[in-house]
Design a protein around this motif. Structure first.
Motif, PDB file in Angstrom:
ATOM      1  N   GLY A 122      -1.920 -10.760   2.564  1.00 14.70           N
ATOM      2  CA  GLY A 122      -3.062 -11.358   3.238  1.00 14.70           C
ATOM      3  C   GLY A 122      -4.326 -11.225   2.404  1.00 14.70           C
ATOM      4  N   ARG A 123      -5.465 -11.204   3.087  1.00  8.66           N
ATOM      5  CA  ARG A 123      -6.769 -11.036   2.420  1.00  8.66           C
ATOM      6  C   ARG A 123      -7.424  -9.791   2.993  1.00  8.66           C
ATOM      7  N   PRO A 124      -7.161  -8.616   2.438  1.00  5.66           N
ATOM      8  CA  PRO A 124      -7.742  -7.405   3.005  1.00  5.66           C
ATOM      9  C   PRO A 124      -9.253  -7.335   2.799  1.00  5.66           C
ATOM     10  N   HIS A 125      -9.910  -6.655   3.709  1.00  6.19           N
ATOM     11  CA  HIS A 125     -11.280  -6.229   3.493  1.00  6.19           C
ATOM     12  C   HIS A 125     -11.231  -5.052   2.521  1.00  6.19           C
ATOM     13  N   ASP A 154      -5.478  -1.938 -10.718  1.00  3.05           N
ATOM     14  CA  ASP A 154      -4.715  -1.188  -9.713  1.00  3.05           C
ATOM     15  C   ASP A 154      -5.122  -1.621  -8.304  1.00  3.05           C
ATOM     16  N   ALA A 155      -6.425  -1.748  -8.064  1.00  5.11           N
ATOM     17  CA  ALA A 155      -6.900  -2.159  -6.737  1.00  5.11           C
ATOM     18  C   ALA A 155      -6.397  -3.557  -6.383  1.00  5.11           C
ATOM     19  N   LEU A 156      -6.379  -4.445  -7.353  1.00  4.26           N
ATOM     20  CA  LEU A 156      -5.860  -5.788  -7.102  1.00  4.26           C
ATOM     21  C   LEU A 156      -4.365  -5.738  -6.782  1.00  4.26           C
ATOM     22  N   ALA A 157      -3.628  -4.873  -7.452  1.00  2.71           N
ATOM     23  CA  ALA A 157      -2.195  -4.735  -7.168  1.00  2.71           C
ATOM     24  C   ALA A 157      -1.985  -4.141  -5.777  1.00  2.71           C
ATOM     25  N   GLN A 158      -2.823  -3.206  -5.378  1.00  2.00           N
ATOM     26  CA  GLN A 158      -2.729  -2.623  -4.037  1.00  2.00           C
ATOM     27  C   GLN A 158      -2.998  -3.696  -2.978  1.00  2.00           C
ATOM     28  N   ALA A 159      -4.017  -4.517  -3.202  1.00  2.23           N
ATOM     29  CA  ALA A 159      -4.328  -5.586  -2.259  1.00  2.23           C
ATOM     30  C   ALA A 159      -3.159  -6.560  -2.155  1.00  2.23           C
TER      31      ALA A 159
END
Length: 284
Positions: free
Chosen positions: A106-109, A96-101
């Motif tokens: 871009g490349r979020p922190h 889920d976190a990877l899908a949110q990113a």
């Protein structure tokens, strides 16, 4: 339980749905006035929600960072199954976190608080090398929580197997009356009632069984930051210091804060985060 200063987004912070390949997630989104210097994805902890970061969002945006905090699957305003624990396996929450990113672009922190830190770690270990710009673990330790907190988590997960969410809330208030706070107790209760019991049971078990994956994480060539208060009974400060050393991570201790520096000392916490991310942009 985390106690955000408010559940009402301040001016310039939008409540929205983050649409991803794995479904929609409730989010708070703060954007800078001009061109963003970067994007930050913030994951809350056990029993928490996106509002745990509400006091950080405008300061981060004012410093040039788009800041997005989310309710994970089964947390508060993001629905999830009430009885099936399988969607809340750590691997699923990491995806889920990877899908949110990916949805943010871009490349979020990436920043995770407490349980959110362990989900963030799992996501980082599964991610392609160019997914994140950095990883911040806030009050989130190297492995399982302390023995005293394991006992509390087990008491809660056992209770949720036989009590309704409303009954469990009443029992918790009787055992551990709420401290003085400016937060509306009805708002805290409403947040609790909207959590999925299966999510709480599954993640409570994870906190009590998480293995030490620090060596594995240290091998990921990504800037890392370990942030905590000066006191913490969930993962003792000595554990967090040692983890930071093993990760070769930047280390920040927020004076006057405990397990939730994001709500205890938000101004100081925001300043430390901004300094770390600015340093990455400057190539320090």
């Amino acid at each position: 339980m985390s106690r955000p200063p408010t559940f009402t987004p301040p001016p310039g912070v939008d409540a929205r749905r983050l649409n991803t390949a794995r479904g929609d997630f409730a989010a708070l989104d703060a954007r800078p006035a001009g061109q963003a210097r970067g994007t930050v994805l913030l994951l809350p902890g056990f029993t928490g929600s996106k509002e745990d970061f509400i006091a950080l969002l405008r300061p981060l945006a004012d410093a040039g960072y788009r800041a997005v905090s989310v309710d994970g699957r089964g947390q508060y305003e993001t629905p999830g199954p009430a009885e099936d624990e399988s969607p809340y396996a750590q691997a699923e929450l990491a995806q889920d976190a990877l899908a949110q990113a990916d949805a943010l672009g871009g490349r979020p922190h990436l920043l995770g608080h407490s349980l959110g830190g362990q989900i963030a770690r799992a996501a980082t270990l599964r991610a392609p090398a160019d997914t994140f710009a950095s990883l911040t673990l806030m009050s989130s330790g190297p492995a399982r929580i302390s023995p005293s907190q394991q006992a509390r988590a087990k008491m809660l997960t056992d209770a949720l197997s036989v009590l309704s969410m409303a009954e469990a809330w009443a029992a918790m208030q009787a055992v551990d009356p709420p401290e003085d706070t400016d937060v509306d107790g009805d708002a805290l209760r409403e947040r609790w009632l909207r959590h999925s019991p299966a999510q709480l049971i599954a993640t409570g078990k994870q906190l009590c069984a998480e293995p030490d994956r620090v060596t594995e994480l240290a091998a990921i060539p990504l800037p890392k930051h370990v942030v905590s208060g000066e006191r913490d009974d969930t993962w003792p400060i000595a554990w967090l210091d040692d983890m930071a050393d093993r990760l070769r991570a930047h280390r920040t201790v927020i004076t006057g804060a405990e397990h939730s520096p994001n709500t205890d000392r938000p101004a100081e916490t925001a300043a430390a985060l901004i300094s770390f991310w600015d340093g990455i942009s400057a190539g320090q």
